[in-house]
Design a protein around this motif. Structure first.
Motif, PDB file in Angstrom:
ATOM      1  N   LEU A   1       0.827  -1.206   0.000  1.00 39.62           N
ATOM      2  CA  LEU A   1       0.000   0.000   0.000  1.00 39.62           C
ATOM      3  C   LEU A   1       0.867   1.264   0.000  1.00 39.62           C
ATOM      4  N   PHE A   2       1.970   1.203   0.735  1.00 41.67           N
ATOM      5  CA  PHE A   2       2.893   2.341   0.791  1.00 41.67           C
ATOM      6  C   PHE A   2       3.491   2.626  -0.587  1.00 41.67           C
ATOM      7  N   GLN A   3       3.903   1.572  -1.306  1.00 35.07           N
ATOM      8  CA  GLN A   3       4.498   1.764  -2.631  1.00 35.07           C
ATOM      9  C   GLN A   3       3.476   2.363  -3.594  1.00 35.07           C
ATOM     10  N   THR A   4       2.249   1.902  -3.530  1.00 34.66           N
ATOM     11  CA  THR A   4       1.200   2.442  -4.408  1.00 34.66           C
ATOM     12  C   THR A   4       0.921   3.906  -4.089  1.00 34.66           C
ATOM     13  N   ALA A   5       0.850   4.214  -2.783  1.00 34.30           N
ATOM     14  CA  ALA A   5       0.612   5.599  -2.367  1.00 34.30           C
ATOM     15  C   ALA A   5       1.757   6.505  -2.816  1.00 34.30           C
ATOM     16  N   THR A   6       2.984   5.987  -2.718  1.00 40.28           N
ATOM     17  CA  THR A   6       4.158   6.756  -3.150  1.00 40.28           C
ATOM     18  C   THR A   6       4.084   7.063  -4.641  1.00 40.28           C
ATOM     19  N   GLU A   7       3.744   6.055  -5.422  1.00 45.29           N
ATOM     20  CA  GLU A   7       3.652   6.226  -6.869  1.00 45.29           C
ATOM     21  C   GLU A   7       2.593   7.265  -7.234  1.00 45.29           C
ATOM     22  N   ASN A   8       1.452   7.191  -6.568  1.00 47.91           N
ATOM     23  CA  ASN A   8       0.371   8.151  -6.841  1.00 47.91           C
ATOM     24  C   ASN A   8       0.776   9.570  -6.440  1.00 47.91           C
ATOM     25  N   TYR A   9       1.438   9.676  -5.289  1.00 45.22           N
ATOM     26  CA  TYR A   9       1.833  11.002  -4.784  1.00 45.22           C
ATOM     27  C   TYR A   9       2.785  11.683  -5.761  1.00 45.22           C
ATOM     28  N   TYR A  10       3.833  10.946  -6.185  1.00 46.79           N
ATOM     29  CA  TYR A  10       4.835  11.568  -7.049  1.00 46.79           C
ATOM     30  C   TYR A  10       4.349  11.733  -8.488  1.00 46.79           C
ATOM     31  N   THR A  11       3.386  10.928  -8.905  1.00 46.53           N
ATOM     32  CA  THR A  11       2.786  11.139 -10.229  1.00 46.53           C
ATOM     33  C   THR A  11       2.093  12.496 -10.273  1.00 46.53           C
ATOM     34  N   ASN A  12       1.304  12.769  -9.257  1.00 44.39           N
ATOM     35  CA  ASN A  12       0.584  14.044  -9.205  1.00 44.39           C
ATOM     36  C   ASN A  12       1.542  15.218  -9.021  1.00 44.39           C
ATOM     37  N   GLU A  13       2.480  15.061  -8.104  1.00 42.35           N
ATOM     38  CA  GLU A  13       3.394  16.164  -7.821  1.00 42.35           C
ATOM     39  C   GLU A  13       4.251  16.509  -9.044  1.00 42.35           C
ATOM     40  N   SER A  14       4.796  15.473  -9.724  1.00 42.62           N
ATOM     41  CA  SER A  14       5.691  15.724 -10.852  1.00 42.62           C
ATOM     42  C   SER A  14       4.969  16.418 -11.995  1.00 42.62           C
ATOM     43  N   LEU A  15       3.741  15.995 -12.285  1.00 38.21           N
ATOM     44  CA  LEU A  15       2.983  16.625 -13.361  1.00 38.21           C
ATOM     45  C   LEU A  15       2.741  18.106 -13.075  1.00 38.21           C
ATOM     46  N   LYS A  16       2.403  18.403 -11.841  1.00 39.15           N
ATOM     47  CA  LYS A  16       2.128  19.793 -11.466  1.00 39.15           C
ATOM     48  C   LYS A  16       3.410  20.623 -11.467  1.00 39.15           C
ATOM     49  N   PHE A  17       4.493  20.057 -10.911  1.00 42.45           N
ATOM     50  CA  PHE A  17       5.738  20.826 -10.763  1.00 42.45           C
ATOM     51  C   PHE A  17       6.377  21.109 -12.123  1.00 42.45           C
ATOM     52  N   ILE A  18       6.374  20.103 -12.991  1.00 45.12           N
ATOM     53  CA  ILE A  18       7.058  20.274 -14.278  1.00 45.12           C
ATOM     54  C   ILE A  18       6.308  21.232 -15.188  1.00 45.12           C
ATOM     55  N   SER A  19       5.013  21.401 -14.946  1.00 43.00           N
ATOM     56  CA  SER A  19       4.222  22.341 -15.753  1.00 43.00           C
ATOM     57  C   SER A  19       4.428  23.782 -15.300  1.00 43.00           C
ATOM     58  N   GLU A  20       4.925  23.982 -14.095  1.00 46.98           N
ATOM     59  CA  GLU A  20       5.059  25.324 -13.537  1.00 46.98           C
ATOM     60  C   GLU A  20       6.505  25.778 -13.390  1.00 46.98           C
ATOM     61  N   ASN A  21       7.481  24.885 -13.612  1.00 42.39           N
ATOM     62  CA  ASN A  21       8.880  25.217 -13.373  1.00 42.39           C
ATOM     63  C   ASN A  21       9.750  24.769 -14.541  1.00 42.39           C
ATOM     64  N   SER A  22      10.997  25.223 -14.529  1.00 41.54           N
ATOM     65  CA  SER A  22      11.944  24.824 -15.575  1.00 41.54           C
ATOM     66  C   SER A  22      12.404  23.383 -15.348  1.00 41.54           C
ATOM     67  N   ILE A  23      12.976  22.800 -16.398  1.00 44.69           N
ATOM     68  CA  ILE A  23      13.487  21.431 -16.286  1.00 44.69           C
ATOM     69  C   ILE A  23      14.644  21.380 -15.304  1.00 44.69           C
ATOM     70  N   ALA A  24      15.463  22.417 -15.286  1.00 43.93           N
ATOM     71  CA  ALA A  24      16.593  22.451 -14.343  1.00 43.93           C
ATOM     72  C   ALA A  24      16.085  22.391 -12.908  1.00 43.93           C
ATOM     73  N   ASP A  25      15.021  23.194 -12.611  1.00 44.70           N
ATOM     74  CA  ASP A  25      14.448  23.172 -11.260  1.00 44.70           C
ATOM     75  C   ASP A  25      13.780  21.835 -10.973  1.00 44.70           C
ATOM     76  N   TYR A  26      13.157  21.259 -11.997  1.00 44.54           N
ATOM     77  CA  TYR A  26      12.513  19.960 -11.803  1.00 44.54           C
ATOM     78  C   TYR A  26      13.544  18.895 -11.439  1.00 44.54           C
ATOM     79  N   MET A  27      14.707  18.916 -12.111  1.00 46.94           N
ATOM     80  CA  MET A  27      15.743  17.915 -11.814  1.00 46.94           C
ATOM     81  C   MET A  27      16.272  18.081 -10.382  1.00 46.94           C
ATOM     82  N   LYS A  28      16.375  19.344  -9.947  1.00 49.27           N
ATOM     83  CA  LYS A  28      16.784  19.568  -8.552  1.00 49.27           C
ATOM     84  C   LYS A  28      15.761  18.969  -7.594  1.00 49.27           C
ATOM     85  N   LYS A  29      14.485  19.171  -7.936  1.00 44.52           N
ATOM     86  CA  LYS A  29      13.404  18.637  -7.102  1.00 44.52           C
ATOM     87  C   LYS A  29      13.471  17.113  -7.043  1.00 44.52           C
ATOM     88  N   VAL A  30      13.692  16.487  -8.199  1.00 41.70           N
ATOM     89  CA  VAL A  30      13.771  15.020  -8.253  1.00 41.70           C
ATOM     90  C   VAL A  30      14.941  14.525  -7.410  1.00 41.70           C
TER      91      VAL A  30
END
Length: 773
Positions: free
Chosen positions: A227-256
């Motif tokens: 359940l933890f792995q599934t929750a993790t996957e869902n959390y970062y799927t949503n976060e990454s889509l939102k972050f990459i649409s609002e920030n540069s790729i350089a900032d996204y890589m720092k975030k990752v």
């Protein structure tokens, strides 16, 4: 008949006290438990189990006594009832705990659960000791008999906790754990010790049915980790889509990068170590692999803007996923090639003649910039190293300079001339401490040069000049350079170069013996001047015979004849060929007015032959000079041009564009002035330099044909028969370390060898050759 009466210990008599004691231990364990009370409880268990081994046997025969003992098994019966009473008590306690959790949620539920778990497990270890006698006898016997639902008391307590408290609560517990972990991901501080304690409980409840004393991760995996792995996957799927649409790729890589480090730390703080591999793999898939194309597209921009830290981060992230780096390697290769071509193109577009130093430094600048990138940001990754090598090989061998020269051999020529600049004595020579690095830079470019045989020919001719004229910066540096070439290309590549040094050493010894001979056996004959000579083996030196006759001045004839006689006496049967076109000497001026200082002129032997004529004549025509020196027109013209340009001679009429006729007259310039006392006038004119370069290239082409023919013969001698295509491939493979043989030249060489009857065509087989022994 024997008789024995022993009072049995009844369970109903001791259980109330046992139950009360166990309850006190479980509920108030932290307050302590009196030792005397513990001993009393232990004694109850002992007496109950032990007393059951003695039974009233009055009125029974020995055979009946044995039968009764066999049927009742003594302690087995009483132990089972005690075990069941304790099991029932623990289950009731679980129901009470479960009822208390009904009003608790989230962190309060976790706190309550962890507190009770810690108290329960600690107290049950203590309780386990009270029931140690039961564990050693009845429990042990039951387990040995294969009863899997019977456990030691502590293991029993865990089974009861798992089945009657954890199982009803696990959905709420896991949900609370996932919520609190998500809060931490959102930046809130959480009680990591609480989370770790609850999760450790999941791990400890994974009891092995086959071996109850051992634990497995089944409960942890199924009730939490999945359940933890599934929750993790869902959390970062949503976060990454939102972050990459609002920030540069350089900032996204720092975030990752930050997120991945956080997940590793999370495992270290409160998760089981086995979770890490799958957790990071899922994060990499969601955060990197799903956005890989967007990241790839940013690579070119980062390269163009020299964003080293971002490139380092991109490499680190993409190296985590399968084939994540492949497009980057291709992009780097294309980018480096483009930058290299542009750098050389800018150099060539200036219109000025390409200086070897400027050209090589331009190539090195591009290489060093991207080599630093590959070794630093890309951690010397073999794929990126290969991409850099391919790009450098292309722009070094084919660029604007080589295209202008219409020859890929221009780069090795310029590299050889740059090496000559480094190794020749000059006021512009770098410090000796820098020379090792500069020679290393030469070898860096040399590694990418395809026509290494061209470099070899130019280098050997320039080395010969340095050794003959004594203009080497240092013999040690010459040896260092040859050592580098040898380690790269092998002994055969440098064998002649090394023999040249041997000849120089032998010549010095020979000259010393000659001078000693003149002193001891000269019979009053003196040389009248400082005279030195070098005797060089024809096969080792890239020296061409003179292309003109030359009548040596009478002032030099004595020295030459004396040495000729001495040498032939020393080595009978050897022939000396005098290379006057490579010789030089010094003349002192005495014709200037006494008020003017005299000069020392450093000249070629041909220039000396011309100037010495003016000891007897004030004016000489071109025709008269030619008659006395025997020089051919082209050589005489070059010699007279150099003397007039240096203003040693005056021409009448004055020369225009080197237009020397037979009637042009020459005289000494008695008004000659120069700031230097020693003047070097043996400067080759551009036509000489061009002729020499063309001659070297022509020699290279001829040598290549011979090498191709030799390679063909070697291959065919081994293979006996071979088809045309395979023969081409093997010839190219053998020779590509020295140069890239052209297919049309290989074909011509095959035809030549057929004519010479080294090869023949195989009948009835198209494009098939056979070796002729």
């Amino acid at each position: 008949m024997a008789s024995q009466v022993t009072r049995s210990v009844k369970l109903d008599e001791i259980w109330p006290e046992l139950e009360d004691g166990i309850y006190t231990i479980i509920t108030d364990f932290n307050k302590g438990f009196p030792k005397q009370k513990w001993m009393q409880l232990y004694t109850h268990v002992y007496n109950y189990c032990a007393a059951s081994q003695s039974r009233t046997t009055r009125g029974l025969t020995s055979k009946q006594q044995q039968q009764q003992q066999s049927q009742s098994s003594g302690a087995s019966f009483v132990g089972e009832e005690l075990y069941n009473r304790l099991n029932h008590f623990l289950k009731k306690h679980m129901k009470d705990l479960l009822k208390s959790t009904e009003s608790k949620m989230d962190e309060s539920l976790l706190n309550y659960y962890y507190t009770e778990w810690d108290r329960y497990t600690s107290s049950m270890k203590y309780t386990n000791n009270i029931f140690q006698y039961l564990n050693r006898h009845w429990v042990k016997r039951e387990v040995e008999d294969g009863k899997k639902e019977v456990y030691e008391i502590f293991i029993l307590s865990l089974v009861v906790w798992r089945d009657f408290l954890f199982t009803p609560l696990k959905a709420r517990l896991t949900s609370s754990l996932l919520d609190i972990i998500e809060n931490e991901r959102n930046g809130y501080q959480i009680n990591t010790q609480l989370v770790k304690g609850v999760i450790n409980g999941y791990v400890n409840l994974g009891l092995n049915k086959e071996k109850p004393k051992e634990t497995n991760l089944q409960v942890y995996k199924t009730s939490f980790e999945e359940l933890f792995q599934t929750a993790t996957e869902n959390y970062y799927t949503n976060e990454s889509l939102k972050f990459i649409s609002e920030n540069s790729i350089a900032d996204y890589m720092k975030k990752v990068e930050i997120r991945l480090n956080e997940e590793v730390k999370r495992v270290q703080q409160y998760l089981h170590p086995s979770t890490e591999a799958d957790l990071i793999a899922r994060c990499e898939k969601v955060l990197i692999e799903k956005h890989v194309e967007v990241i790839w597209n940013e690579f070119q921009s980062l390269l163009e803007n020299d964003k080293i830290s971002d490139l380092t981060r991109m490499y680190s992230l993409l190296s985590r996923i399968p084939r994540g780096l492949d497009p980057l390697r291709a992009t780097l290769e294309k980018h480096v090639q483009t930058v290299g071509l542009q750098a050389v193109s800018s150099l060539a577009s200036s219109g000025a003649a390409i200086e070897p130093k400027t050209y090589i430094e331009t190539l090195l600048k591009v290489f060093k910039k991207y080599n630093d990138l590959v070794t630093g940001a890309f951690r010397s990754d073999t794929g990126f190293v290969a991409s850099l090598d391919k790009a450098c090989r292309r722009f070094i061998n084919e660029n604007a300079v080589t295209q202008a020269a219409k020859s890929t051999s221009k780069s090795p020529e310029l590299l050889a001339r740059f090496t000559d600049f480094l190794l020749k004595k000059s006021s512009n020579n770098p410090e000796e401490s820098e020379m090792e690095q500069l020679l290393g830079d030469v070898m860096t470019i040399f590694k990418y040069i395809e026509d290494k045989d061209v470099f070899q020919d130019f280098y050997s001719k320039m080395l010969a000049k340095r050794l003959i004229h004594g203009t080497s910066t240092s013999e040690d540096l010459e040896g260092t350079m040859i050592g580098k070439l040898k380690s790269t290309c092998g002994y055969e590549y440098t064998s002649k170069l090394q023999r040249m040094f041997t000849d120089i050493s032998l010549s010095r010894d020979l000259l010393e013996r000659f001078n000693s001979h003149i002193e001891q056996n000269g019979n009053g004959v003196t040389l009248g001047m400082d005279f030195s000579v070098m005797v060089l083996a024809t096969g080792s030196w890239p020296l061409q015979p003179p292309n003109t006759n030359f009548s040596i001045p009478k002032e030099l004839q004595v020295c030459e004849q004396l040495f000729q006689n001495f040498y032939q006496h020393q080595y009978s049967g050897r022939k000396l060929n005098w290379l006057h076109h490579l010789s030089k000497g010094e003349l002192k001026t005495k014709y200037l007015p006494t008020s003017k200082k005299g000069y020392t002129l450093q000249c070629s032997t041909y220039q000396i032959g011309v100037l010495l004529q003016f000891n007897s004549y004030d004016t000489l025509s071109t025709e008269e000079i030619q008659e006395s020196t025997q020089l051919i027109d082209s050589v005489l013209k070059v010699t007279l041009t150099s003397l007039t340009k240096s203003k040693i001679l005056l021409a009448d009429p004055p020369l225009e564009e080197d237009d020397i006729s037979k009637s042009t007259s020459f005289s000494l310039n008695k008004q000659f002035k120069n700031k230097k006392n020693k003047i070097f006038i043996n400067v080759p004119v551009l036509t000489q330099v061009k002729e020499e370069i063309d001659s070297i290239h022509k020699t290279v082409e001829e040598d290549r044909k011979l090498q191709i023919q030799a390679a063909i013969v070697r291959i065919m001698k081994t293979r006996k028969q071979l088809n045309h295509q395979n023969l081409l491939s093997e010839v190219i493979q053998q020779l590509q370390t020295r140069f890239n043989p052209k297919v049309n030249i290989i074909k011509k060489c095959i035809d030549m060898l057929i004519e010479k009857e080294y090869l023949q065509r195989v009948e009835n087989q198209k494009d098939f050759y056979a070796y002729v022994a």
